[in-house]
Motif scaffolding. Structure first.
Motif, PDB file in Angstrom:
ATOM      1  N   LEU A  98     -39.605  12.443  11.572  1.00 39.19           N
ATOM      2  CA  LEU A  98     -40.889  12.112  10.975  1.00 39.19           C
ATOM      3  C   LEU A  98     -41.463  13.351  10.310  1.00 39.19           C
ATOM      4  CD1 LEU A  98     -42.005  10.152  14.082  1.00 39.19           C
ATOM      5  CD2 LEU A  98     -41.830   9.098  11.849  1.00 39.19           C
ATOM      6  N   ILE A  99     -41.862  13.215   9.040  1.00 39.84           N
ATOM      7  CA  ILE A  99     -42.310  14.363   8.257  1.00 39.84           C
ATOM      8  C   ILE A  99     -43.797  14.245   7.996  1.00 39.84           C
ATOM      9  CG2 ILE A  99     -41.979  15.666   6.130  1.00 39.84           C
ATOM     10  CD1 ILE A  99     -39.212  14.249   5.952  1.00 39.84           C
ATOM     11  N   PRO A 100     -44.621  15.119   8.593  1.00 38.88           N
ATOM     12  CA  PRO A 100     -46.061  15.061   8.332  1.00 38.88           C
ATOM     13  C   PRO A 100     -46.383  15.571   6.937  1.00 38.88           C
ATOM     14  CG  PRO A 100     -45.545  16.924   9.740  1.00 38.88           C
ATOM     15  CD  PRO A 100     -44.266  16.163   9.549  1.00 38.88           C
ATOM     16  N   LYS A 101     -47.525  15.135   6.403  1.00 39.16           N
ATOM     17  CA  LYS A 101     -47.934  15.588   5.073  1.00 39.16           C
ATOM     18  C   LYS A 101     -48.218  17.082   5.061  1.00 39.16           C
ATOM     19  CE  LYS A 101     -49.810  11.549   2.718  1.00 39.16           C
ATOM     20  NZ  LYS A 101     -51.021  10.925   2.135  1.00 39.16           N
ATOM     21  N   VAL A 102     -48.860  17.574   6.104  1.00 36.60           N
ATOM     22  CA  VAL A 102     -49.218  18.983   6.188  1.00 36.60           C
ATOM     23  C   VAL A 102     -48.527  19.579   7.392  1.00 36.60           C
ATOM     24  CG1 VAL A 102     -51.109  20.636   6.375  1.00 36.60           C
ATOM     25  CG2 VAL A 102     -51.469  18.481   5.171  1.00 36.60           C
ATOM     26  N   VAL A 210     -37.064  14.326   1.301  1.00 32.75           N
ATOM     27  CA  VAL A 210     -38.484  14.006   1.444  1.00 32.75           C
ATOM     28  C   VAL A 210     -39.265  15.188   2.022  1.00 32.75           C
ATOM     29  CG1 VAL A 210     -40.140  12.436   2.533  1.00 32.75           C
ATOM     30  CG2 VAL A 210     -37.961  11.566   1.705  1.00 32.75           C
ATOM     31  N   ALA A 211     -38.646  15.909   2.967  1.00 33.88           N
ATOM     32  CA  ALA A 211     -39.343  17.035   3.604  1.00 33.88           C
ATOM     33  C   ALA A 211     -39.684  18.111   2.570  1.00 33.88           C
ATOM     34  CB  ALA A 211     -38.495  17.618   4.720  1.00 33.88           C
ATOM     35  N   LYS A 212     -38.731  18.430   1.697  1.00 36.91           N
ATOM     36  CA  LYS A 212     -38.985  19.426   0.649  1.00 36.91           C
ATOM     37  C   LYS A 212     -40.078  18.942  -0.293  1.00 36.91           C
ATOM     38  CE  LYS A 212     -34.589  21.908   0.314  1.00 36.91           C
ATOM     39  NZ  LYS A 212     -33.469  22.245  -0.594  1.00 36.91           N
ATOM     40  N   TYR A 213     -40.011  17.671  -0.635  1.00 38.46           N
ATOM     41  CA  TYR A 213     -41.020  17.114  -1.533  1.00 38.46           C
ATOM     42  C   TYR A 213     -42.402  17.228  -0.906  1.00 38.46           C
ATOM     43  CZ  TYR A 213     -43.792  13.724  -4.128  1.00 38.46           C
ATOM     44  OH  TYR A 213     -44.783  13.128  -4.856  1.00 38.46           O
ATOM     45  N   GLY A 214     -42.519  16.830   0.369  1.00 39.83           N
ATOM     46  CA  GLY A 214     -43.818  16.862   1.028  1.00 39.83           C
ATOM     47  C   GLY A 214     -44.420  18.253   1.085  1.00 39.83           C
ATOM     48  N   ASN A 215     -43.597  19.238   1.434  1.00 44.67           N
ATOM     49  CA  ASN A 215     -44.102  20.622   1.523  1.00 44.67           C
ATOM     50  C   ASN A 215     -44.530  21.155   0.159  1.00 44.67           C
ATOM     51  OD1 ASN A 215     -43.668  20.743   4.284  1.00 44.67           O
ATOM     52  ND2 ASN A 215     -41.592  21.544   4.070  1.00 44.67           N
ATOM     53  N   LEU A 216     -43.677  20.932  -0.861  1.00 39.28           N
ATOM     54  CA  LEU A 216     -43.986  21.450  -2.194  1.00 39.28           C
ATOM     55  C   LEU A 216     -45.186  20.732  -2.794  1.00 39.28           C
ATOM     56  CD1 LEU A 216     -43.290  23.354  -4.501  1.00 39.28           C
ATOM     57  CD2 LEU A 216     -41.656  21.648  -5.347  1.00 39.28           C
ATOM     58  N   TYR A 217     -45.303  19.439  -2.555  1.00 40.45           N
ATOM     59  CA  TYR A 217     -46.439  18.695  -3.114  1.00 40.45           C
ATOM     60  C   TYR A 217     -47.761  19.246  -2.587  1.00 40.45           C
ATOM     61  CZ  TYR A 217     -49.751  14.971  -4.101  1.00 40.45           C
ATOM     62  OH  TYR A 217     -50.857  14.278  -4.531  1.00 40.45           O
ATOM     63  N   TYR A 250     -41.535  16.244  -7.961  1.00 40.38           N
ATOM     64  CA  TYR A 250     -40.254  15.533  -7.946  1.00 40.38           C
ATOM     65  C   TYR A 250     -39.217  16.271  -8.799  1.00 40.38           C
ATOM     66  CZ  TYR A 250     -36.919  11.685  -8.057  1.00 40.38           C
ATOM     67  OH  TYR A 250     -35.775  10.927  -7.922  1.00 40.38           O
ATOM     68  N   LEU A 251     -39.614  16.637 -10.020  1.00 37.90           N
ATOM     69  CA  LEU A 251     -38.677  17.324 -10.918  1.00 37.90           C
ATOM     70  C   LEU A 251     -38.250  18.675 -10.347  1.00 37.90           C
ATOM     71  CD1 LEU A 251     -40.370  16.518 -14.340  1.00 37.90           C
ATOM     72  CD2 LEU A 251     -38.144  15.695 -13.559  1.00 37.90           C
ATOM     73  N   LEU A 252     -39.188  19.430  -9.784  1.00 39.74           N
ATOM     74  CA  LEU A 252     -38.866  20.761  -9.249  1.00 39.74           C
ATOM     75  C   LEU A 252     -37.895  20.665  -8.079  1.00 39.74           C
ATOM     76  CD1 LEU A 252     -42.425  22.363  -9.437  1.00 39.74           C
ATOM     77  CD2 LEU A 252     -40.444  22.989 -10.835  1.00 39.74           C
ATOM     78  N   VAL A 253     -38.106  19.686  -7.197  1.00 38.05           N
ATOM     79  CA  VAL A 253     -37.192  19.508  -6.066  1.00 38.05           C
ATOM     80  C   VAL A 253     -35.825  19.050  -6.562  1.00 38.05           C
ATOM     81  CG1 VAL A 253     -36.745  18.176  -3.967  1.00 38.05           C
ATOM     82  CG2 VAL A 253     -39.042  19.053  -4.418  1.00 38.05           C
TER      83      VAL A 253
END
Length: 644
Positions: A98-102, A210-217, A250-253
């Motif tokens: 489970l990947i939290p937003k923050v 998804v984890a990379k996306y969440g952190n970078l976002y 999305y593009l950066l990841v």
């Protein structure tokens, strides 16, 4: 196990138990749609396990036998302590993170083992917690199960049970309070179970971690949030800023994963075709990617970005003049009429050029896209068309769904080719023939639709709209030239208003009066239910010139009638005179609630009923929102629009 919640409902559509498992899959794969503090999940492994091996498998996953493993296994075998015979059916065992937003250091547990029991119609969630050695062990609390039970032929119940409920731990992120399972999760599971609708599109962010996306976002959102405060455009700043932040993320990841896969060191270059406000270009440039954006019209916000953000004001015409041989990626973010051309431009720019396109409005190579398959939604059909374009151009086309506030969220990506570079000439012939075939199809539509058509005259959205921008005088389909196609028309630099608001006032008044008189006659005759007419019946009252004028406006006749909401009420395709007595009594009709006028515009316009209705206005002057005579008129606080 203790019961947390239970609800009984009827299965009128006979979709159970399949609908139940569809709902469970949403909670397993997309828990963030309910728990808004989650970014998503990562499914680490999944597979079937026989009952006889279930205990050993759980022990292996927990890296050592936990003290309560027997209790858990017995519960899984005997189904809520009902002492049922041991079943020899396989269970589906899933491990997810489970990947939290923050990122939160206090969240110690972010892994779960999920055991699906198809025969028992239940699914059990076993949380894991990390220990000092970095491995995971089964938690003693927060173990819960969702069960489906059949009561009668159509009556079912879904209940949620929890083990050691008195020890339930809530971190308000990964695990809400136990009561939340009954108040929020259970109603969603029941609703989804009854719907049993499988999306025609993929899950969001299916092609990237998804984890990379969440952190970078979260990082980019924090970095560029100040753009909301200085946004000079008339568009909603929060919607556009955070949407472009999400697309950039999305593009950066994706590009980072591509560099790892191909062993690249330099960051990818890009060109954003039809870049609009240019924020996506600004973010990608700031994050180290060289590139530029091109759009037919400069926006006010361009001046705020600085020299590092390269933006060009230019009309893009599909031709040899707009090839980008040294660019890695072409981007089409809601690029409208350029959308089908982006795979073509990418394929002809160079063998190594890739593309990312996010389709929105429906355009073909020569104009508006014409529907061909009524069994699909228009959006699904158009996505399939753009996918087909990419395939014909020689790309392996991948589809994904972005996590953005827009309703048009499906992106198409062409990262690699289906052919060797030596076959470029043969593939180019296929591209030319495909574009020609689309032109011939459009030309045939023009011929078939040239006869008068009532729907077209009403300004409705019908396939006849595909004739815009198609060359009417071409007799030969050999239209692919150095400019690639005859008849393509780029968007005008100054965007025209086509919502009937710019029509001459005298023209609008004439149409309104003609329609209103016919409705008044119907009320007198009492031969028509509620004195209403369909849009088609109203169109028959108007002459050909009037219909053609309305057809040139987006929405046509129906838009004009809705714009004149003081006079008309349009509900479910029928038009009637508005009864302002309901408005005076504050009984606002729901579909028109948004039309409630603010106090600043009271008495700034003359009352149409006071002037034109044979019985005058049905409500008193002090109650009416409009002026009963010029002596009541107040000056408008808003700048008057220029009337032709």
């Amino acid at each position: 196990m203790a019961k947390v919640a239970e609800e009984t409902f009827r299965d009128h559509s006979h979709v159970l138990p399949d609908g139940f498992w569809s709902a469970v899959d949403v909670w397993i794969n997309k828990p963030h749609v309910i728990n808004k503090r989650l970014c998503g999940v990562q499914i680490e492994e999944s597979g079937e396990v026989p009952d006889s091996e279930l205990e050993d498998r759980l022990t292996d996953l927990c890296y050592g036998e936990p003290p309560n493993i027997n209790e858990v296994v017995n519960f899984l075998k005997y189904n809520d302590g009902e002492n049922m015979l041991h079943r020899h059916e396989n269970k589906m065992v899933i491990v997810r993170s489970l990947i939290p937003k923050v990122n939160n250091t206090e969240v110690l547990c972010n892994k779960e083992i999920i055991v699906k029991d198809p025969e028992g119609h239940c699914v059990t969630f076993l949380p894991l917690e990390s220990n000092e050695g970095g491995s995971f062990a089964l938690k003693k609390s927060n173990i819960y199960q969702i069960q489906l039970k059949q009561i009668s032929s159509e009556e079912w119940s879904i209940l949620i049970l929890a083990m050691n409920i008195e020890q339930w731990y809530s971190d308000a992120i990964i695990y809400p309070k136990c009561e939340w399972l009954g108040s929020e999760l259970l109603p969603k599971i029941i609703r989804w179970s009854n719907e049993n609708k499988r999306s025609e599109f993929k899950s969001t962010l299916s092609l990237i971690p998804v984890a990379k996306y969440g952190n970078l976002y979260q990082q980019l959102k924090e970095k560029y949030k100040e753009m909301v405060k200085v946004w000079p455009e008339v568009t909603d700043p929060e919607k556009f800023v955070y949407e472009d932040v999400a697309i950039a993320t999305y593009l950066l990841v994706m590009w980072e994963e591509e560099r790892k896969e191909k062993g690249l060191i330099e960051k990818q270059s890009f060109v954003d075709l039809g870049c609009g406000n240019g924020l996506l270009v600004h973010i990608l440039s700031n994050e180290g990617h060289s590139g530029k954006g091109i759009d037919v019209r400069k926006r006010k916000i361009w001046d705020l970005y600085g020299k590092q953000t390269c933006l060009e004001e230019c009309a893009i015409i599909p031709s040899d003049s707009f090839l980008f041989p040294n660019i890695d990626w072409l981007i089409g973010n809601h690029s409208d009429e350029l959308t089908p051309w982006i795979p073509v431009i990418a394929s002809r720019s160079s063998y190594s050029c890739r593309y990312f396109v996010l389709p929105c409005c429906f355009f073909d190579f020569h104009g508006k896209y014409c529907r061909r398959q009524c069994k699909k939604t228009q959006y699904r059909e158009y996505i399939d068309f753009i996918t087909e374009v990419g395939s014909v151009c020689g790309f392996h086309v991948e589809e994904d769904c972005l996590r953005i506030p827009s309703t048009k969220r499906v992106c198409l990506i062409g990262k690699s080719r289906t052919y060797e570079m030596t076959r470029e000439e043969h593939v180019e012939e296929d591209r030319k023939e495909y574009i020609n075939s689309r032109w011939r199809s459009s030309s045939n539509n023009i011929t078939a639709k040239n006869e008068p058509d009532n729907k077209a005259q009403l300004g409705c959205k019908v396939p006849n709209s595909c004739i815009h921008n198609v060359p009417m005088n071409e007799s030969s389909p050999s239209c692919v030239t150095q400019d690639w196609v005859t008849g393509f028309q780029a968007r005008e630099k100054v965007e025209q208003t086509r919502n009937c608001a710019s029509l001459p006032r005298a023209f609008i008044d004439e149409v309104v009066l003609k329609v209103a008189k016919r409705l008044l006659d119907l009320n007198k005759e009492q031969t028509n239910e509620e004195g209403s007419l369909t849009i088609r019946e109203i169109a028959e009252l108007l002459d050909q010139h009037t219909l053609q004028t309305l057809k040139n406006e987006c929405g046509g006749l129906q838009t004009l009638l809705k714009n004149n909401h003081q006079v008309f009420q349009v509900l479910k395709g029928r038009v009637q005179l508005r009864d302002w007595r309901e408005a005076a009594g504050m009984n606002w009709i729901k579909p028109d609630a948004k039309r409630k006028l603010p106090s600043e515009v009271f008495k700034t316009r003359l009352c149409w009923f006071f002037i034109n209705h044979p019985d005058g206005c049905p409500i008193l002057a002090e109650t009416c929102q409009f002026a009963h005579g010029s002596e009541e008129l107040r000056p408008s606080l808003f700048r008057n629009k220029k009337i032709k």
